[in-house]
Design a protein around this motif. Sequence first.
Motif: not given
Length: 265
Positions: A5-6, A9, A214, A216, A238, A265
């Motif tokens: 849920d990020t 990028r 958590r 990434v 991500r 996104n």
Amino acid sequence: MPLLDTPVRLGVQIQPQHHSSYSAMRDAAQRCEDMGVDILFNWDHFVPLTGDPDGTHFEAWTVLAAWAEQTERIELGTLVNCNAYRNADLQADMARTIDHISARDGEGRFLFATGSGWFERDFDEYGYEFGTAGSRLDALADALPRIEARWEVLNPAPTRRIPVMIGGAGEKKTLRLVARHADIWHSFAGPDTLPHKLDVISRWADTDGNDASRLVISNELRGKGVEEADALYDAGVRLFTLGVSGDDVDLDAIQRWLDWRDSKN
């Protein structure tokens, strides 16, 4: 795990080799920020890795400090710092200082991406002991708690909890360090092997009583097309990084990957 849920990028690594001048690197950094790239990376080497081995090259951390002053929004880091080249507490202080230089509206933009080092010529030319892959990883394991402890006592303190990114995929040592210390794992792993590597990280986290939920996941776009990037995305990646070298920065390629990022996104 991994953290899904990020936002996706895009990081661009401006490799500090084969530039006609520092101003060419500065201009490339500014173009990346203006285009909307999320993270600006360089690398922590002393000599070129590809092309003319005696070509032009610039040092990583001083360049990062200059980029931190120059830019306003984009995050900054090395991909990746070599732990062997600097005392652990000094690394923490340097990171904290660039964090402050980069701060806008009270919060810095520095990302501490690190690893154990691998390019023997760097070590030989600058007088560092190369050792073995195992000894360099052991040194990184010793350094990371010192770096984190130094951040707790520096005055002034970092403007934020500086994110830690660790690169590598070795299951006995590197992934245990990822489970203990990393916010971001630069994986190098393909979509077929990522689930296994993530299971290893999860088991190391359970062994050490840590929470890796958590984390990434980062990976590279070099040599990959959209289909492969989609597969990595489906596997949980991500953060995607794209390397560019020399003055001829392919802005069209960067824009294509920015468009792909936005589609996710």
